[in-house]
Write a protein that holds these residues in place. Structure first.
Motif, PDB file in Angstrom:
ATOM      1  N   ILE A  36       0.858  -1.185   0.000  1.00 57.30           N
ATOM      2  CA  ILE A  36       0.000   0.000   0.000  1.00 57.30           C
ATOM      3  C   ILE A  36       0.893   1.234   0.000  1.00 57.30           C
ATOM      4  CG2 ILE A  36      -1.758   1.281   1.281  1.00 57.30           C
ATOM      5  CD1 ILE A  36      -2.696  -1.360   2.459  1.00 57.30           C
ATOM      6  N   PRO A  37       0.683   2.167  -0.907  1.00 53.31           N
ATOM      7  CA  PRO A  37       1.560   3.345  -0.975  1.00 53.31           C
ATOM      8  C   PRO A  37       1.482   4.191   0.291  1.00 53.31           C
ATOM      9  CG  PRO A  37      -0.356   3.638  -2.389  1.00 53.31           C
ATOM     10  CD  PRO A  37      -0.382   2.209  -1.937  1.00 53.31           C
ATOM     11  N   ALA A  38       2.556   4.903   0.576  1.00 50.13           N
ATOM     12  CA  ALA A  38       2.643   5.735   1.773  1.00 50.13           C
ATOM     13  C   ALA A  38       1.905   7.053   1.615  1.00 50.13           C
ATOM     14  CB  ALA A  38       4.103   5.992   2.116  1.00 50.13           C
ATOM     15  N   ASN A  39       1.332   7.291   0.444  1.00 51.04           N
ATOM     16  CA  ASN A  39       0.561   8.507   0.198  1.00 51.04           C
ATOM     17  C   ASN A  39      -0.707   8.147  -0.559  1.00 51.04           C
ATOM     18  OD1 ASN A  39       3.702   9.317  -0.162  1.00 51.04           O
ATOM     19  ND2 ASN A  39       2.591  10.901   0.941  1.00 51.04           N
ATOM     20  N   TRP A  40      -1.764   8.889  -0.317  1.00 57.13           N
ATOM     21  CA  TRP A  40      -3.027   8.646  -0.997  1.00 57.13           C
ATOM     22  C   TRP A  40      -2.845   8.823  -2.508  1.00 57.13           C
ATOM     23  CZ3 TRP A  40      -7.316   6.598   1.106  1.00 57.13           C
ATOM     24  CH2 TRP A  40      -8.482   6.592   0.325  1.00 57.13           C
ATOM     25  N   PRO A  41      -3.258   7.839  -3.304  1.00 53.17           N
ATOM     26  CA  PRO A  41      -3.026   7.932  -4.750  1.00 53.17           C
ATOM     27  C   PRO A  41      -3.972   8.924  -5.424  1.00 53.17           C
ATOM     28  CG  PRO A  41      -4.258   5.956  -4.231  1.00 53.17           C
ATOM     29  CD  PRO A  41      -3.885   6.570  -2.916  1.00 53.17           C
ATOM     30  N   GLU A  42      -3.527   9.497  -6.524  1.00 54.61           N
ATOM     31  CA  GLU A  42      -4.343  10.466  -7.246  1.00 54.61           C
ATOM     32  C   GLU A  42      -5.646   9.847  -7.742  1.00 54.61           C
ATOM     33  OE1 GLU A  42      -2.244  12.391 -10.361  1.00 54.61           O
ATOM     34  OE2 GLU A  42      -0.700  13.237  -9.041  1.00 54.61           O
ATOM     35  N   GLY A  43      -5.608   8.563  -8.070  1.00 59.67           N
ATOM     36  CA  GLY A  43      -6.804   7.902  -8.574  1.00 59.67           C
ATOM     37  C   GLY A  43      -7.781   7.454  -7.507  1.00 59.67           C
ATOM     38  N   GLY A  44      -7.452   7.706  -6.232  1.00 60.74           N
ATOM     39  CA  GLY A  44      -8.366   7.369  -5.153  1.00 60.74           C
ATOM     40  C   GLY A  44      -8.263   5.931  -4.696  1.00 60.74           C
ATOM     41  N   ILE A  45      -9.265   5.492  -3.967  1.00 57.69           N
ATOM     42  CA  ILE A  45      -9.216   4.192  -3.305  1.00 57.69           C
ATOM     43  C   ILE A  45      -9.106   3.033  -4.296  1.00 57.69           C
ATOM     44  CG2 ILE A  45     -11.718   3.868  -3.196  1.00 57.69           C
ATOM     45  CD1 ILE A  45     -11.252   2.764  -0.325  1.00 57.69           C
ATOM     46  N   ASN A  46      -9.617   3.218  -5.489  1.00 61.69           N
ATOM     47  CA  ASN A  46      -9.537   2.142  -6.480  1.00 61.69           C
ATOM     48  C   ASN A  46      -8.111   1.880  -6.946  1.00 61.69           C
ATOM     49  OD1 ASN A  46     -12.312   1.686  -6.445  1.00 61.69           O
ATOM     50  ND2 ASN A  46     -12.688   3.280  -7.985  1.00 61.69           N
ATOM     51  N   ASP A  47      -7.223   2.836  -6.688  1.00 55.91           N
ATOM     52  CA  ASP A  47      -5.815   2.640  -7.035  1.00 55.91           C
ATOM     53  C   ASP A  47      -5.017   2.007  -5.898  1.00 55.91           C
ATOM     54  OD1 ASP A  47      -6.239   3.658  -9.510  1.00 55.91           O
ATOM     55  OD2 ASP A  47      -5.120   5.522  -9.211  1.00 55.91           O
ATOM     56  N   LEU A  48      -5.693   1.701  -4.797  1.00 53.69           N
ATOM     57  CA  LEU A  48      -5.021   1.070  -3.664  1.00 53.69           C
ATOM     58  C   LEU A  48      -5.204  -0.442  -3.729  1.00 53.69           C
ATOM     59  CD1 LEU A  48      -6.107   3.436  -0.741  1.00 53.69           C
ATOM     60  CD2 LEU A  48      -3.829   3.257  -1.732  1.00 53.69           C
ATOM     61  N   PRO A  49      -4.165  -1.229  -3.505  1.00 54.45           N
ATOM     62  CA  PRO A  49      -4.319  -2.688  -3.470  1.00 54.45           C
ATOM     63  C   PRO A  49      -5.336  -3.100  -2.407  1.00 54.45           C
ATOM     64  CG  PRO A  49      -1.998  -2.066  -3.447  1.00 54.45           C
ATOM     65  CD  PRO A  49      -2.783  -0.799  -3.253  1.00 54.45           C
ATOM     66  N   ASN A  50      -6.262  -3.973  -2.800  1.00 53.31           N
ATOM     67  CA  ASN A  50      -7.266  -4.475  -1.859  1.00 53.31           C
ATOM     68  C   ASN A  50      -8.043  -3.339  -1.208  1.00 53.31           C
ATOM     69  OD1 ASN A  50      -8.548  -6.721  -0.684  1.00 53.31           O
ATOM     70  ND2 ASN A  50      -7.290  -6.554   1.160  1.00 53.31           N
ATOM     71  N   GLU A  51      -8.232  -2.242  -1.968  1.00 55.61           N
ATOM     72  CA  GLU A  51      -8.928  -1.038  -1.485  1.00 55.61           C
ATOM     73  C   GLU A  51      -8.325  -0.507  -0.186  1.00 55.61           C
ATOM     74  OE1 GLU A  51     -13.087  -2.232  -1.405  1.00 55.61           O
ATOM     75  OE2 GLU A  51     -13.352  -1.245  -3.362  1.00 55.61           O
ATOM     76  N   GLY A  52      -7.018  -0.666  -0.059  1.00 54.66           N
ATOM     77  CA  GLY A  52      -6.317  -0.113   1.094  1.00 54.66           C
ATOM     78  C   GLY A  52      -6.411  -0.959   2.345  1.00 54.66           C
ATOM     79  N   ARG A  53      -6.889  -2.186   2.253  1.00 52.90           N
ATOM     80  CA  ARG A  53      -6.941  -3.074   3.426  1.00 52.90           C
ATOM     81  C   ARG A  53      -5.559  -3.699   3.641  1.00 52.90           C
ATOM     82  NH1 ARG A  53     -11.964  -3.638   1.028  1.00 52.90           N
ATOM     83  NH2 ARG A  53     -13.735  -3.428   2.453  1.00 52.90           N
ATOM     84  N   ILE A  54      -5.098  -3.638   4.876  1.00 55.12           N
ATOM     85  CA  ILE A  54      -3.771  -4.135   5.201  1.00 55.12           C
ATOM     86  C   ILE A  54      -3.746  -5.663   5.204  1.00 55.12           C
ATOM     87  CG2 ILE A  54      -2.015  -4.259   7.021  1.00 55.12           C
ATOM     88  CD1 ILE A  54      -2.979  -1.465   7.926  1.00 55.12           C
ATOM     89  N   ILE A  55      -2.776  -6.221   4.531  1.00 55.23           N
ATOM     90  CA  ILE A  55      -2.489  -7.656   4.618  1.00 55.23           C
ATOM     91  C   ILE A  55      -1.144  -7.795   5.299  1.00 55.23           C
ATOM     92  CG2 ILE A  55      -2.075  -9.785   3.339  1.00 55.23           C
ATOM     93  CD1 ILE A  55      -3.890  -8.710   1.147  1.00 55.23           C
TER      94      ILE A  55
END
Length: 502
Positions: free
Chosen positions: A309-328
């Motif tokens: 998961i990137p250390a900064n919020w992506p420009e494309g929003g939550i859809n650009d986060l792996p697993n919608e930003g859920r920590i594995i």
């Protein structure tokens, strides 16, 4: 000129003081003739002593108007989209300078803290003067040494935290002549604070007593307990006072090890007494920064728990986060200390403030309407001081053993670190401090990032003397921080080469 300025300064501090030892005792300022009477009587001195820790704790240390919330966001541990208490201003990206003017909406964040810490110091000083003048406390003087050690202890906390927060100080003790006192750098305040805590330890180690439970609410601390607490605060001051990595490397780590080995063996809590106008032991600071819909966990920390998961919020929003930003993660604390929460607001204040998690470890406190223990210092903090000291003293196997017997394995369920892997040990200490210690002592996330040279470029490395105090001293306003423009000396007053450059 200096004599007049410093004398006026202490008049301003004194004029703001309302002692809180007992409900029937209020001393407004040092010009009140009743003050001399109070400081010459056993009950008067005892009453003043009984309220000292509450002043340090409630009035500012865990009041939401302290520098703590701004430090929390400036350290990129937490994030908010609300402007209260300079949290928004001090976490602006790129960083801006601290507005140190009396008209600034959140000037009270540094002004009140300065005044209340000096309230603690000057009251403790007067208590010791009274005792030195022959006043005995309690029946047949049986509490005199308890109160004396306690006053030394509170001197150390007051001077020490001025040294942690501000660039300059007016360190004082019971022998200080306020009319000739001059300003020093923060280091002098730290040195004096450590010596005062050492005096407290000497008293605690040689006199048996049990502190009244209302002095540090819910704790009937013995003299041995108070000694451990004083050792723990010395370790804090020695480590957290460093302003950059160069100073961190020159810390007296033998001394840190000495004090941490004699520090807390259990978590240090203060018992909360609810949320009402007559309550004195509650933490708004923790409540708001951890509650749902207010404070969030910065993505920098989310990234530490899951590097995908990137250390900064992506420009494309939550859809650009792996697993919608859920920590594995294999770290079990993800399930106990963090709660997935993808709701965010106020995009106009910067999407970089958004996050997918909140800190849930304090939910028992939040949900108990303040009738619950308030965590002040975890045993894990002292253990990690010990581990870092051992690492820096090249005692790798001992450092690894401290980590492997602590929270990393016991709470996190993570694998042990190798006894001879210096880099793994160092990374484990940084990780454990980040995940295990948030929202305990005020500012420790900020102090840690500061001493490691990791604060974002332009972050102030300490706060200036508040403008209202500078007005009394007839000195020009000054401040620190910012990128364009920048105020202060790089790497001494303002951060450079930090973890992230927006």
């Amino acid at each position: 000129m200096m004599i007049k300025k410093t004398y006026n300064y202490f008049l301003l501090v004194a004029a703001s003081i309302f002692f809180t030892g007992c409900s029937d005792l209020e001393v407004e300022n040092y010009n009140d003739p009743n003050t001399e009477v109070v400081l010459s009587t056993s009950d008067g001195i005892r009453s003043l002593a009984s309220g000292l820790f509450n002043t340090w704790f409630t009035q500012e240390q865990h009041n939401f108007g302290s520098p703590g919330p701004a430090m929390w966001t400036m350290s990129d541990w937490g994030t908010v989209t609300f402007a209260n208490y300079a949290t928004l201003d001090m976490s602006e990206e790129p960083r801006i300078f601290m507005d140190n003017s009396p008209s600034y909406a959140y000037h009270s964040v540094i002004q009140n803290y300065w005044q209340y810490m000096h309230k603690v110091i000057t009251t403790a000083n007067d208590i010791l003067v009274g005792i030195d003048n022959g006043v005995e406390i309690g029946d047949n003087g049986e509490e005199t040494m308890m109160v004396k050690g306690y006053a030394y202890f509170m001197q150390g906390l007051g001077n020490g935290y001025i040294g942690l927060v501000y660039d300059k100080a007016y360190p004082s003790d019971e022998n200080t002549d306020y009319a000739t006192l001059e300003v020093t750098d923060y280091k002098a305040a730290i040195v004096l604070a450590v010596s005062q805590l050492e005096k407290a330890i000497n008293v605690f180690d040689n006199n048996e007593f049990v502190l009244p439970s209302e002095w540090i609410n819910g704790n009937e601390f013995t003299n041995q307990d108070m000694s451990k607490l004083a050792h723990s605060f010395i370790a804090r001051l020695l480590v957290y006072s460093a302003r950059n990595i160069e100073q961190t490397n020159t810390i007296d780590w033998e001394s840190v090890l000495y004090h941490s080995e004699r520090g807390l063996t259990d978590d240090f809590n203060v018992e909360g007494d609810g949320n009402a106008s007559d309550r004195r032991w509650m933490s708004w600071y923790k409540y708001y920064l951890a509650r749902t819909s207010w404070g969030k966990v910065d993505m920098r920390v989310v990234n530490m728990l899951d590097e995908n998961i990137p250390a900064n919020w992506p420009e494309g929003g939550i859809n650009d986060l792996p697993n919608e930003g859920r920590i594995i993660s294999d770290d079990l604390r993800v399930q106990t200390d963090f709660q997935y929460d993808a709701s965010n607001n106020r995009p106009e204040r910067g999407l970089y403030r958004w996050s997918t998690y909140r800190y849930s470890r304090l939910d028992d406190y939040i949900n108990a309407n303040f009738f619950a223990p308030v965590i002040m210092m975890r045993k894990a903090e002292i253990d990690l001081f010990k581990a870092e000291a051992l690492l820096r003293l090249n005692r790798l196997d001992e450092a690894a053993n401290v980590i492997n017997s602590g929270t990393r394995v016991a709470r996190g369920g993570l694998p042990v670190v190798a006894l001879d892997d210096e880099n793994a040990i160092k990374n484990a200490i940084t990780y454990e401090r980040t995940i295990e210690l948030p929202l305990t002592g005020m500012g420790i996330e900020y102090f840690d990032m500061r001493r490691e040279g990791q604060l974002q470029d332009g972050s102030l490395l300490h706060f200036p003397i508040p403008a209202q105090q500078l007005e009394v001293l007839v000195q020009p306003f000054y401040t620190f921080g910012g990128v364009n423009p920048q105020f202060g000396t790089p790497n001494e007053d303002v951060s450079i080469n930090g973890w992230f450059k927006p």
